[in-house]
Write a protein that holds these residues in place. Structure first.
Motif, PDB file in Angstrom:
ATOM      1  N   LYS A 135      18.689 -41.063  68.547  1.00  0.00           N
ATOM      2  CA  LYS A 135      17.579 -40.304  68.447  1.00  0.00           C
ATOM      3  C   LYS A 135      16.273 -40.544  67.854  1.00  0.00           C
ATOM      4  O   LYS A 135      15.116 -40.707  67.990  1.00  0.00           O
ATOM      5  N   SER A 136      16.608 -41.745  66.529  1.00  0.00           N
ATOM      6  CA  SER A 136      15.341 -42.170  66.153  1.00  0.00           C
ATOM      7  C   SER A 136      14.660 -43.363  66.465  1.00  0.00           C
ATOM      8  O   SER A 136      15.745 -43.883  67.698  1.00  0.00           O
ATOM      9  N   ASP A 137      13.572 -43.361  66.370  1.00  0.00           N
ATOM     10  CA  ASP A 137      13.360 -44.949  66.134  1.00  0.00           C
ATOM     11  C   ASP A 137      13.551 -46.781  66.529  1.00  0.00           C
ATOM     12  O   ASP A 137      13.730 -47.366  66.948  1.00  0.00           O
ATOM     13  N   GLN A 138      14.243 -45.843  65.230  1.00  0.00           N
ATOM     14  CA  GLN A 138      14.673 -47.154  64.510  1.00  0.00           C
ATOM     15  C   GLN A 138      16.385 -46.970  64.014  1.00  0.00           C
ATOM     16  O   GLN A 138      16.415 -45.943  63.209  1.00  0.00           O
ATOM     17  N   PRO A 139      17.362 -46.571  65.502  1.00  0.00           N
ATOM     18  CA  PRO A 139      18.256 -46.225  65.072  1.00  0.00           C
ATOM     19  C   PRO A 139      19.830 -46.916  64.367  1.00  0.00           C
ATOM     20  O   PRO A 139      20.202 -46.092  64.637  1.00  0.00           O
ATOM     21  N   LEU A 178      20.142 -47.648  60.718  1.00  0.00           N
ATOM     22  CA  LEU A 178      19.298 -47.924  58.892  1.00  0.00           C
ATOM     23  C   LEU A 178      19.265 -49.466  58.480  1.00  0.00           C
ATOM     24  O   LEU A 178      18.537 -49.683  58.089  1.00  0.00           O
ATOM     25  N   ARG A 208      21.939 -41.105  57.459  1.00  0.00           N
ATOM     26  CA  ARG A 208      23.061 -41.750  58.826  1.00  0.00           C
ATOM     27  C   ARG A 208      22.707 -42.943  58.789  1.00  0.00           C
ATOM     28  O   ARG A 208      21.105 -43.526  58.713  1.00  0.00           O
ATOM     29  N   ASP A 255      21.097 -43.159  64.604  1.00  0.00           N
ATOM     30  CA  ASP A 255      21.150 -42.120  64.952  1.00  0.00           C
ATOM     31  C   ASP A 255      20.024 -42.318  66.221  1.00  0.00           C
ATOM     32  O   ASP A 255      19.129 -43.761  66.208  1.00  0.00           O
TER      33      ASP A 255
END
Lengths: 216, 317
Positions: free
Chosen positions: A194-198, A200, A189, A192
């Motif tokens: 929802k991730s702390d690191q949106p 990649l 992904r 994202d």
């Protein structure tokens, strides 16, 4: 070439290192970007690296154009002597075999398998990000597989599609229209919320594609 | 708390904008008319980054689910609360159960409704601004719909203190049809010959019907970038005027991409962006006048100072 400083309106300053897509020029952009980020001053909102330019967004209620350009000018002299940065390295597993893999192979009179080996055979730099949130413009491709874009872009390209456009390669982070030649897919992904690191990728990263599978 | 009873047009939640993420390709978004947005927030005692309702070319009707203080600002709208008409650029007390309506009226495109305490939605990438194309921010990344309930934050002072305030006349932007807006030439001014620059600065460009929160397409005398319209992509910001191969300029607006690959002939100055934003697509035309960065920044500071210092009790005027 000594970089030029130019105003983009009254709230951004453009640092121009050159006109073309060139890894050496792009590395200078990222070196200055890293330096300015490390030394943030009040009133500078953010910096946006591109192929051959760095855009410095600032708050004109806090800083004048002259103040921003003096600051950037002074830091620039320092960045030039400090351009050897170690990029972050990211591996992207790819199932090769997208809708345009055969076209790319035919375009260059080679076999699909060779296109894949060449694509996965070197490390690419993330020159810049844009187009959609999380889209990384990477290069430079081997001339043996560099292929022009589609004449008519597709109205929908699925998230995770790995594409080629000229001497660039990239991955679509979200479903969107797109004109790049699709040669594979990744399940990673790229965007994202929802991730702390949106995201990649970040501008300046080094990326290598790893052959996960090859669809016939 | 406010409940949406009826809505049309482009109604979204916007705060001051999403900064810090443009390097990843995330647009800034934020208000189309930052003056009206700031004024509305200031009138109800909010911090500059509080979220408000932005409505473009439509109408909205809400019910207050509890007592609150609101202010509307912008152009092209009239406000009514309960059974009374209220002017824009004023704050007013709204009792629970009363209806608030913003209706289309006269020249302009964008209106703002701020509520004391701001609209509370979960920030996404540090901002409450809606980015429609990305489907995030604001209320689930979408337009407001009938039945939406908007939660308000805690007002900075008592409602009594915040109600019945006004922005003095002198501090209000002077919106007009077919405005003249100041521009700073460049950064690709060199890609245009003298003739093109003269044409750009002396002609009238109509705001096309295919305009939106991303950009206003302009129709008028053709501008020809020398050596074609391809530019190695570089960063962009609201106000930048790109010229693609067809020679018809596009002014970048709040949701514009973070980078673009067409030469930029000029940028509209911050102080005049609201005047451009309020132009009606398909109807209004705009003319450009050259200015310097220094002059533009002074003009912007003066204008923002007026908004900051221009809010007074209504009975003082």
């Amino acid at each position: 070439m000594k970089p030029q400083l130019l105003p983009l309106g009254d709230s951004a300053l453009l640092v121009k290192f050159g006109d073309e897509i060139d890894l050496g020029i792009n590395q200078r952009v990222h070196a200055l970007d890293a330096l300015l980020r490390a030394k943030q001053i009040a009133g500078v909102i953010e910096t946006v690296p591109a192929y051959a330019t760095l855009l410095v967004h600032y708050d004109s209620l806090v800083l004048t154009y002259a103040q921003v350009s003096d600051w950037v000018g002074a830091e620039m002299d320092r960045a030039e002597s400090n351009a050897t940065r170690k990029p972050r390295r990211i591996e992207v597993p790819v199932r090769y075999g997208g809708e345009d893999l055969d076209f790319v192979a035919a375009h260059h009179h080679i076999r699909a398998r060779e296109v894949v080996n060449i694509h996965a055979g070197r490390e690419y730099a993330v020159y810049m990000m844009g187009f959609t949130p999380g889209f990384a413009y990477m290069g430079k491709l081997d001339d043996a597989i560099a292929t022009p874009r589609l004449e008519t872009p597709r109205t929908r390209v699925a998230a995770g599609s790995v594409g080629i456009a000229g001497a660039q390669t990239g991955i679509y982070p979200i479903d969107s229209p797109g004109g790049w030649r699709i040669i594979g897919r990744t399940s990673l992904r790229l965007f994202d919320l929802k991730s702390d690191q949106p995201f990649l990728f970040a501008p300046g990263d080094a990326v290598r594609f790893v052959i996960e599978a090859m669809d016939a | 708390m406010l409940e949406v009873l009826d809505v049309s047009g482009l109604a979204t939640i916007q705060d001051v904008g999403r900064t810090g993420w443009r390097r990843f390709g995330v647009p800034a978004s934020g208000p189309m008319d930052s003056f009206a947005f700031h004024a509305a927030n200031r009138l109800v005692g909010n911090l500059p980054n509080a979220a408000a309702i932005e409505i473009g070319a439509g109408e909205i009707e809400l019910t207050a689910l509890q007592d609150c203080v609101i202010a509307a600002a912008g152009a092209g709208f009239s406000l009514s609360v309960y059974i009374w008409d209220f002017p824009l650029w004023d704050s007013c007390f709204v009792r629970a159960g009363w209806k608030i309506r913003l209706r289309r009226n006269g020249f302009g495109m964008w209106g703002y409704l701020a509520v004391a305490g701001g609209i509370e939605v979960e920030p996404v990438l540090d901002s409450r601004s809606t980015y429609l194309r990305g489907n995030f921010g604001g209320l689930d990344g979408r337009l407001l719909q009938v039945g939406d309930v908007l939660r308000g934050g805690k007002p900075s002072r008592s409602l009594d203190e915040l109600a019945a305030r006004t922005l003095i006349q002198d501090a209000r932007p002077v919106y007009r049809e077919n405005p003249i807006v100041d521009v700073i030439l460049g950064p690709q001014k060199d890609r245009f010959d003298e003739e093109s620059i003269r044409t750009f600065l002396s002609s009238s460009y109509k705001v096309s019907l295919s305009s939106d929160r991303m950009g206003y397409r302009l129709e008028g005398p053709r501008l020809s970038p020398m050596g074609g319209a391809d530019l190695t992509s570089e960063g962009m910001t609201m106000g930048a005027i790109q010229v693609p191969a067809d020679g018809q300029p596009i002014a970048m607006m709040a949701d514009c991409a973070t980078a673009g690959g067409y030469p930029k002939i000029a940028s509209v100055v911050s102080a005049d962006l609201p005047l451009l934003a309020q132009c009606t697509p398909g109807k209004d035309s705009v003319r450009f006048r050259e200015t310097t960065v220094e002059t533009a920044q002074e003009k912007y500071r003066a204008l923002m100072r007026k908004i900051k210092n221009g809010v007074v009790e209504s009975n003082e005027t």
